[in-house]
Design a protein around this motif. Structure first.
Motif, PDB file in Angstrom:
ATOM      1  N   GLU A  90     -34.656  25.954 -51.956  1.00 56.51           N
ATOM      2  CA  GLU A  90     -34.951  26.744 -53.157  1.00 56.51           C
ATOM      3  C   GLU A  90     -34.887  25.886 -54.422  1.00 56.51           C
ATOM      4  O   GLU A  90     -35.707  26.037 -55.333  1.00 56.51           O
ATOM      5  CB  GLU A  90     -33.972  27.914 -53.270  1.00 56.51           C
TER       6      GLU A  90
ATOM      7  N   ARG B  97     -43.876  31.664 -53.920  1.00 54.38           N
ATOM      8  CA  ARG B  97     -42.594  30.946 -54.002  1.00 54.38           C
ATOM      9  C   ARG B  97     -41.924  30.915 -52.618  1.00 54.38           C
ATOM     10  O   ARG B  97     -41.415  29.875 -52.193  1.00 54.38           O
ATOM     11  CB  ARG B  97     -41.691  31.630 -55.027  1.00 54.38           C
TER      12      ARG B  97
ATOM     13  N   ILE C 126     -41.030  27.598 -50.250  1.00 54.05           N
ATOM     14  CA  ILE C 126     -39.694  27.332 -49.719  1.00 54.05           C
ATOM     15  C   ILE C 126     -39.757  27.099 -48.215  1.00 54.05           C
ATOM     16  O   ILE C 126     -39.130  26.171 -47.682  1.00 54.05           O
ATOM     17  CB  ILE C 126     -38.740  28.494 -50.061  1.00 54.05           C
TER      18      ILE C 126
END
Length: 327
Positions: A182, A204, A208
């Motif tokens: 992260e 996002r 990750i």
């Protein structure tokens, strides 16, 4: 050089949701394992396109742009050697990587293609378009990593001393080993996006997951460091006499070319944009405000409209209004 034009928003595929990363598979190309993702065309008239990512990126970087262009272009996105799901190689120079991309175009029997390159992928695409013009129908460069003398203009300049150290990949590996995925994604977004808070949560989460994959393969940092070192080497070489200068090669490009840049690019200074566009003979330029290093991810719809306008320029299409250089 001229200003880019924008096709109307109706010219691109309208989306009601974000798609996941396009599926792909491994191919053996010149003895190397390359992973290629496929974006299926949504019309019978779609033409072949190939997307080439930047340093530290992957084929996933083109998910949204390939989607909104799928009515005009049947897309393939390649993971460069050592990145994404592709195996490492023994040579990461611009000519060597361009040779691999060219080999895939010939292996897939899809050329000439509409070629797209971002950052490192832009430098590779410049080399390929200049040296293998028969493989490239049009060229789209998004913040291409063209050589510049003052490396302090890039946020990556702080990593340059690392390249002079032996076993730099081990040092880099130790530096990131203690960081959670992260945190690494947050650092990438801060460097590449003008407005990191605007990144959709789905994208996002996908980033990750990809970082987790990369951290699990033993060649991850080695490929990054060697490619970065080769890219910096191409910068030095471009300011010396010789036929391999990327600037000299850019002046030889025959394909119609779109040069796009984000005004807030922290990696390759936007001040380079007019020089790139002036050097390439048949080019048009578009600089986008509130955009960083990855316009195809930050503003895929506007990017697609500029691409379609370039594709339509030679045909009996609608005459589009001229785009502002700071749209």
């Amino acid at each position: 050089m001229k200003r880019a034009t924008l096709a109307p928003s109706s010219a691109i595929r309208q989306r009601d949701r974000l798609v996941p990363p396009w599926p792909g598979r491994e191919h053996n190309v010149n003895g190397h394992s390359l992973f290629v993702r496929y974006t299926p065309a949504t019309s019978d008239a779609a033409e072949p396109a190939l997307y080439v990512h930047g340093l530290g990126g992957s084929a996933q970087n083109w998910t949204d742009l390939a989607d909104v262009l799928s009515e005009r272009l049947e897309g393939e996105s390649i993971d460069l050697p050592g990145f994404g799901h592709s195996a490492p190689t023994d040579r990461y120079t611009i000519p060597a990587l361009a040779k691999q991309v060219a080999a895939w175009i010939m292996e897939s029997n899809r050329g000439p293609v509409h070629l797209f390159g971002n950052s490192l992928g832009g430098a590779i695409s410049v080399y390929l378009a200049a040296t293998r013009p028969h493989l490239v129908k049009t060229l789209t460069l998004i913040s291409p990593a063209m050589p510049f003398a003052d490396v302090r203009q890039s946020s990556q300049s702080r990593f340059l001393p690392l390249l002079a150290l032996p076993h730099a990949d081990r040092i880099a590996n130790r530096a990131i080993a203690g960081l959670p995925p992260e945190k690494l994604v947050e650092q990438v977004l801060d460097n590449c996006w003008a407005e990191p808070d605007s990144v959709p949560e789905q994208r996002r989460a996908e980033a990750i997951e990809e970082i987790r994959w990369r951290m699990a393969v033993p060649w991850n940092t080695d490929a990054y460091v060697k490619t970065f070192r080769a890219l910096v080497g191409s910068f030095v070489q471009s300011f010396l006499p010789g036929a391999s200068s990327l600037w000299r090669l850019a002046g030889q490009i025959q394909a119609p070319t779109l040069v796009m840049w984000g005004k807030q690019d922290r990696l390759v200074n936007v001040g380079l944009a007019p020089q790139v566009a002036r050097t390439i003979p048949n080019s048009r330029l578009l600089v986008l405000d509130h955009v960083g290093h990855v316009a195809m991810m930050e503003r895929p719809e506007v990017t697609a409209r500029a691409v379609i306008a370039m594709l339509d320029e030679s045909g009996p299409r609608t005459s589009y209004t001229q785009a502002s250089v700071q749209k």
